[in-house]
Write an enzyme that holds these catalytic residues in place. Structure first.
Site, short mmCIF file in Angstrom:
data_model
loop_
_atom_site.label_atom_id
_atom_site.label_comp_id
_atom_site.label_asym_id
_atom_site.label_seq_id
_atom_site.Cartn_x
_atom_site.Cartn_y
_atom_site.Cartn_z
N THR A 31 0.78 -0.62 0.24
CA THR A 31 0.10 -0.42 0.07
C THR A 31 1.11 1.29 0.19
O THR A 31 1.86 1.59 0.44
CB THR A 31 -0.80 -0.19 1.07
OG1 THR A 31 -0.02 0.59 2.94
CG2 THR A 31 -2.08 -1.11 1.07
N GLU A 76 -5.44 -2.83 -2.24
CA GLU A 76 -6.15 -4.34 -1.72
C GLU A 76 -7.17 -5.15 -2.18
O GLU A 76 -7.52 -6.81 -2.06
CB GLU A 76 -6.75 -4.26 0.48
CG GLU A 76 -5.41 -3.46 1.15
CD GLU A 76 -5.34 -1.96 1.39
OE1 GLU A 76 -5.17 -1.97 0.18
OE2 GLU A 76 -4.93 -1.80 2.41
N LYS A 84 -14.61 16.03 12.25
CA LYS A 84 -15.37 16.39 13.39
C LYS A 84 -15.83 17.38 13.77
O LYS A 84 -14.75 17.48 14.69
CB LYS A 84 -14.69 14.94 14.10
CG LYS A 84 -15.04 14.05 13.29
CD LYS A 84 -15.02 12.37 14.33
CE LYS A 84 -14.27 11.47 13.48
NZ LYS A 84 -13.27 11.22 12.86
N TRP A 140 -19.90 14.83 10.82
CA TRP A 140 -19.74 14.63 10.15
C TRP A 140 -19.33 15.87 9.03
O TRP A 140 -20.74 16.05 8.49
CB TRP A 140 -19.53 13.41 9.75
CG TRP A 140 -19.05 12.31 10.97
CD1 TRP A 140 -18.61 12.84 12.00
CD2 TRP A 140 -18.43 11.18 10.70
NE1 TRP A 140 -18.43 10.92 12.85
CE2 TRP A 140 -18.91 10.49 12.29
CE3 TRP A 140 -18.63 10.43 9.27
CZ2 TRP A 140 -17.99 9.06 11.97
CZ3 TRP A 140 -18.15 9.05 9.82
CH2 TRP A 140 -18.27 8.42 10.93
P1 ADP Z 1 -3.16 4.20 -0.07
O1 ADP Z 1 -4.35 3.63 0.18
O2 ADP Z 1 -2.14 4.34 0.36
O3 ADP Z 1 -3.98 5.96 -0.76
P2 ADP Z 1 -4.66 2.94 -2.29
O4 ADP Z 1 -4.16 3.30 -3.68
O5 ADP Z 1 -4.87 1.17 -2.29
O6 ADP Z 1 -3.30 3.29 -1.41
O7 ADP Z 1 -5.60 3.76 -2.02
C1 ADP Z 1 -7.05 3.56 -1.87
C2 ADP Z 1 -7.76 4.68 -1.02
O8 ADP Z 1 -8.26 5.61 -2.41
C3 ADP Z 1 -8.74 3.88 -1.00
O9 ADP Z 1 -9.07 3.43 0.13
C4 ADP Z 1 -9.78 5.40 -0.87
O10 ADP Z 1 -9.92 6.09 -0.03
C5 ADP Z 1 -9.14 6.30 -2.13
N1 ADP Z 1 -9.43 5.86 -3.53
C6 ADP Z 1 -9.83 4.98 -4.39
N2 ADP Z 1 -10.88 5.54 -4.97
C7 ADP Z 1 -11.68 6.80 -4.38
C8 ADP Z 1 -12.27 7.37 -5.51
N3 ADP Z 1 -12.71 7.01 -6.86
N4 ADP Z 1 -13.44 8.31 -4.88
C9 ADP Z 1 -12.77 8.83 -3.48
N5 ADP Z 1 -12.22 7.85 -3.29
C10 ADP Z 1 -11.30 7.02 -3.01
#
Ligand code: ADP
Length: 540
Positions: free
Chosen positions: A185, A330, A435, A440
């Site tokens: 990640t 993931e 918050k 929220w």
């Molecule tokens: P990191 O968690 O380190 O940023 P990732 O690339 O796995 O790496 O990121 C996944 C996260 O990115 C998701 O859990 C979400 O928070 C955000 N994310 C991905 N796609 C979207 C989307 N279309 N809209 C909003 N958030 C998104």
């Protein structure tokens, strides 16, 4: 009763054999800055065999890890295919990580070989002495002599290593559940953790990328892969392209708006994929240097929320359809994809397209409250998104995370709602939600709204401590060059779409918003900068 069906393991060796013969004429095109170099999938197949022989020659056996430290290009595609097909595990390293994270990840994965792009040797070389398990470094596209190897490490030239090797390889049968690739990640909200994709999960995910409710990658078309190959397997596009017979257009290290625009003009891709910040940059560039990009049938954007204003600009100014999707390391990453239902039309279609989309049949989703109880999918109730499915992780590699994986469900850390017809609308990450006075506030909603102002080039919203309300939003804004807007004007602009109590009273103007190693706004960094008093916060 058991079925009468053959239990053929889904393996990347089969995908490699299939793509390089059935789609032999499809191509991987790599941009060189002034033109392209091309390789057919037949040639890629032959070179994958040579690479597999070379790696065996270096002692790579079983599930040994072979890392890459590369841009998106033909050689990276060869590693993507050859390493898993020979039964080893591919580990794309994120070239933008801080050194300590890179060292931790390479040691944790126990990488034995690193294939490195010649242009990145100066970045990798200083850390090599601390990579405890690395025995071989293979340099592509540049002289291997440029790298002085620390003791215990042998340096090779990629092309010299492949030269004269057989162009066929006896790809082994592997258990489809065994690891094929390992991605960490990007650590936006914590330490990087390893996700090991199986042959089976990558195969099934590739099918979803090709499906019409997925990315709808098509035979005979070409896909511009701007999303780095080290960011969640380039969103599965390389494997899906080999499966369906789509060509790949790889930008190599030319990721700035001007060369990307040049590449689009030269190669005329049908499809493209990247995070929002890349497309924001390209749109700005196109304002100053108009160019036709309407050959792009669809542009897949995800990784963070896509502001509606970005989608409209693509559609209205360039006749390009933006496809919004949600996913994470993931989830391989394709989770939900925002294709509106066929029966929707007009503005209703847009509402569906702005959402994070629907999940495919293979991915199950549910929302839970803070006690882990199910929240109804009624389009109003808010909860944390949990997902499970054949290409969703159910653990991390070598790290226990009992709060993240509960009864087979992945707790995503994303908060939002799901409508009765299955569309997900995310309001935030659990860690980013603001918050305020027991309620929220969605930082994503505020960002989308601020981004709709014509003077705004970028906006990120974080919660900052507030004596009365606990937290209040701070909007960090970048304005377009030569444009002006005061906090009071921006606040008035928001008043049309944002509830009064959510209207931000804290504003800061900056020349650039820091981004993470995969190009998302880095809110961890913004919070740290605010704590350190680096923002000149204006209250209108
Ligand atoms: P990191 O968690 O380190 O940023 P990732 O690339 O796995 O790496 O990121 C996944 C996260 O990115 C998701 O859990 C979400 O928070 C955000 N994310 C991905 N796609 C979207 C989307 N279309 N809209 C909003 N958030 C998104």
């Amino acid at each position: 009763m058991l079925s009468t069906m053959h239990d053929m393991p889904l393996s990347l060796a089969h995908l490699l054999r299939y793509g390089s013969t059935v789609h032999a004429g499809a191509q991987v095109v790599t941009w060189t800055g002034s033109g392209s170099r091309r390789r057919t999938y037949a040639e890629v197949g032959r070179r994958c065999s040579a690479l597999a022989h070379a790696l065996r020659g270096l002692g790579i056996e079983g599930d040994d890890r072979v890392a890459t430290y590369m841009w998106n290009n033909a050689e990276h595609l060869e590693a993507y295919l050859a390493v898993p097909a020979m039964g080893a595990v591919l580990h794309p390293l994120n070239i933008r990580l801080f050194p300590e994270q890179l060292i931790h990840i390479a040691n944790h994965a126990e990488d034995r070989v690193i294939i490195v792009d010649g242009s990145l040797v100066p970045m990798l070389a200083p850390h090599l002495p601390r990579l405890e398990t690395v025995e071989h470094v293979i340099v592509t596209g540049g002289p291997s002599s440029a790298l002085a190897a620390p003791s215990g490490v042998t340096v090779h030239s990629y092309e010299e290593l492949l030269a004269g090797r057989p162009d066929e390889f006896d790809w082994p049968e592997v258990d489809e559940r065994s690891a094929a690739a390992l991605c960490y990640t990007s650590g936006t909200t914590g330490e990087p953790k390893g996700v090991a994709y199986s042959h089976r999960s990558l195969w099934l995910h590739s099918m979803q990328v090709c499906m019409s409710d997925g990315a709808n990658l098509r035979q005979g078309e070409s896909a511009l892969v701007v999303v780095p190959q080290f960011h969640v397997m380039a969103w599965g596009l390389p494997y899906a392209a080999f499966m369906i017979g789509a060509s790949l257009v790889m930008p190599d290290r030319f990721l700035q708006p001007a060369p990307l625009a040049e590449l689009i003009a030269a190669e005329r891709p049908d499809f493209a994929a990247a995070v929002p910040t890349i497309w924001q940059g390209l749109l700005q560039h196109l304002k100053q240097h108009p160019q036709d990009i309407s050959m792009l049938r669809e542009v897949l954007i995800g990784g963070s929320a896509v502001p509606p204003s970005l989608m409209r600009a693509f559609e209205d100014d360039h006749h390009v359809t933006v496809l919004h999707a949600w996913g994470m390391t993931e989830t391989s990453p394709l989770g939900s994809v925002a294709r509106p239902p066929a029966e929707a039309d007009g503005e209703e279609r847009w509402r569906y397209r702005y959402s994070q989309g629907r999940f495919p049949a293979s991915v199950q989703a549910r929302l839970v409250d803070e006690q882990g109880r199910s929240v109804p999918h009624d389009g109003v109730s808010v909860g944390e998104l949990c997902v499970r499915g054949p290409w969703i992780a159910s653990s991390y590699y070598g790290v226990s995370a009992p709060d993240k994986f509960v009864d087979g469900w992945l707790r995503t850390g994303d908060v939002g709602m799901i409508s009765e017809d299955g569309y997900l609308t995310l309001s935030d990450r659990v860690k980013d939600v603001i918050k305020s006075g027991g309620e929220w506030i969605s930082s994503v909603d505020l960002e989308n709204a601020v981004m709709g102002h014509p003077a705004v080039a970028g906006a990120a919203v974080i919660g900052i401590p507030d004596e009365r309300w606990d937290e209040r939003p701070l909007v960090v804004v970048v304005l377009h060059a030569g444009q002006a807007a005061t906090p009071a004007e921006l606040r008035d602009f928001l008043a049309a779409s944002v509830a009064r109590w959510q209207l931000p009273e804290n504003w800061a103007f900056v020349s650039e918003i820091p981004t993470t190693s995969v190009g998302k706004y880095d809110k961890k960094q913004l919070r740290a900068e605010h704590r350190a008093g680096r923002f000149d916060v204006i209250r209108p």
